[in-house]
Structure formats: C-alpha cells, structure tokens
Design an enzyme around this catalytic site. Structure first.
Site, short mmCIF file in Angstrom:
data_model
loop_
_atom_site.label_atom_id
_atom_site.label_comp_id
_atom_site.label_asym_id
_atom_site.label_seq_id
_atom_site.Cartn_x
_atom_site.Cartn_y
_atom_site.Cartn_z
CG PHE A 9 43.16 39.94 44.47
CD1 PHE A 9 41.99 39.26 44.79
CD2 PHE A 9 43.26 41.29 44.80
CE1 PHE A 9 40.94 39.90 45.44
CE2 PHE A 9 42.21 41.94 45.45
CZ PHE A 9 41.05 41.24 45.77
CG ASP A 10 46.11 32.65 43.21
OD1 ASP A 10 47.18 32.57 42.57
OD2 ASP A 10 45.22 31.78 43.15
#
Length: 235
Positions: A9-10
């Site tokens: 995940f960013d």
C-alpha cells in the site's frame, strides 16, 4: 481463495489524506512566519513541489534537494530570500502532525490485516511517514514499512522494489499486488517490478498516459472484490 497474499500500500492520498495534511501544514508554516498564503502562492507551491517530486521519481534529484529547496525556489519567484532548509524542517514537523484518513482506509486495513501480508511502500520522508502511520493507528497492521529514504531508491525504480522484495521472506511475484493513487509512481513502479497493480482513482481522473493498471477502483472498499477474485471498476 484470493490470488493475492502480499499487498503493498502507498500512503499519501491512498490511505492518509495528504492533500489535507499539506494544506494545513502550509497554512501553519506561513502563519508562523508572518507570511501571506494566498491561493496563488499555494497553487505555485504545489506546482513547484509536484515538479520536484516528479524529478525525484525519475532519479534526477535527491529527496534532500526537494525538502531543502522547495520553499527557497517558491519565494525566489516573488523576490524574497528565505532559509529553505529551515522552512522545510518546520513544514515537515507540521505535516507529521496530520493523519486524516482517506474514506474507508482504517476499516479496510483493519479487516485485511488478519488475512493478508500488508506492507507500506512510500516515497515520503521517513520520520514524517512513521509518525503519521503510528498516530493514525495504522502502523501495527503492517509487517514492515518501506520508505524511499531508507532504501536508497524510490518508486517507480525497479531497484526500490528489488529492495522491498528482498526484505519480504514470503515474497511471491504472482501473489503480490500494489495499491496506490499515482500512475507515475505506484502503477509504473508495479509494472517495472513485474507485479499486478491497482490504481486508486477516487476522482475518476482520465488516464491519458501509457501506464495501464490491471485494476482500477474509486473506493477503497472495492479492493475487496478484487481480492475475492471478482474484480470490478468502481463507478
């Protein structure tokens, strides 16, 4: 059973609302220094900052150059000299204090944590990102946090992802998915690394680039459909 086990995940504008954090930090910084943050100045700052981060993604400049010079460059345009490094440090301090969520982010991550191996992949500043993740309560859900400052590389460079993969003991290319809002950083990075990609696009932006994600969602909760092997594009 889901095809994916490892989810990357960013952070900014994927899990935490960076736009809100940036706006608040800028207003606090300018107020502290008795400066007038007009709409024009703020717009100009975002243009300068965006161009610097794009250059960073291309490997043309360092992270330090961004954080130490962006305010100097901004005020130079208005004929003023400032200590860019000092202003940059205060800005990072204010930025780190904001951890507003993107809608659905906390519930999504909390729900996925017991079923999948979750990791953070971000080009942000290490101290800032760690504080925001810890203050938000998201940090314990992730097995590890990979910040570009610590790896020596940045998204979308393949070397960044090579570093990440080397530090995931259970890494399997075919069961890894990256989720992020940036076509140039997250999605291009995933393509460079040979993993599947999911573009988080809540504003329904038109993709005018050659970068094509495998999946596209407009709501974070729609990631569940992809993980259950029922991919969809959010409307």
């Amino acid at each position: 059973m889901s095809k994916y086990q490892t989810l990357l995940f960013d952070v900014d504008d994927t899990l935490l609302d960076f736009s809100a954090a940036e706006d608040e930090a800028l207003h606090r910084l300018f107020a502290e220094n008795g400066l007038d943050l007009t709409d024009e100045v703020e717009k100009h700052y975002r243009e300068i900052n965006g161009a610097l981060w794009s250059a960073f993604e291309r490997g043309e400049i360092s992270r330090e150059e961004i954080v130490n010079t962006r305010f100097e460059l901004l005020f130079k345009e208005y004929g003023k000299q400032v200590d860019g490094k000092q202003l940059g440090e205060r800005y990072q301090h204010f930025l780190a204090e904001n951890h507003d969520f993107i809608d659905g982010a906390y519930n999504l991550i909390q729900g996925l944590a017991n079923q999948y191996d979750l990791y953070i992949v971000t080009n942000g500043v290490t101290a800032t990102q760690y504080k925001r993740l810890k203050d938000s309560g998201l940090y314990p859900f992730f097995k590890e946090v990979f910040v570009s400052e610590d790896t020596g590389y940045q998204k979308p460079m393949k070397e960044y992802f090579d570093y990440v993969f080397e530090h995931i003991s259970t890494f399997d290319q075919n069961s890894t998915l990256i989720i992020g809002d940036s076509l140039s950083s997250d999605i291009q990075g995933g393509l460079n690394a040979g993993i599947d990609t999911c573009w988080f696009n809540p504003q329904h932006k038109v993709n005018k680039t050659s970068v094509q994600p495998k999946y596209e969602i407009a709501r974070l909760e729609d990631l569940q459909a992809i993980l259950k092997d029922q991919p969809m594009v959010s409307k």
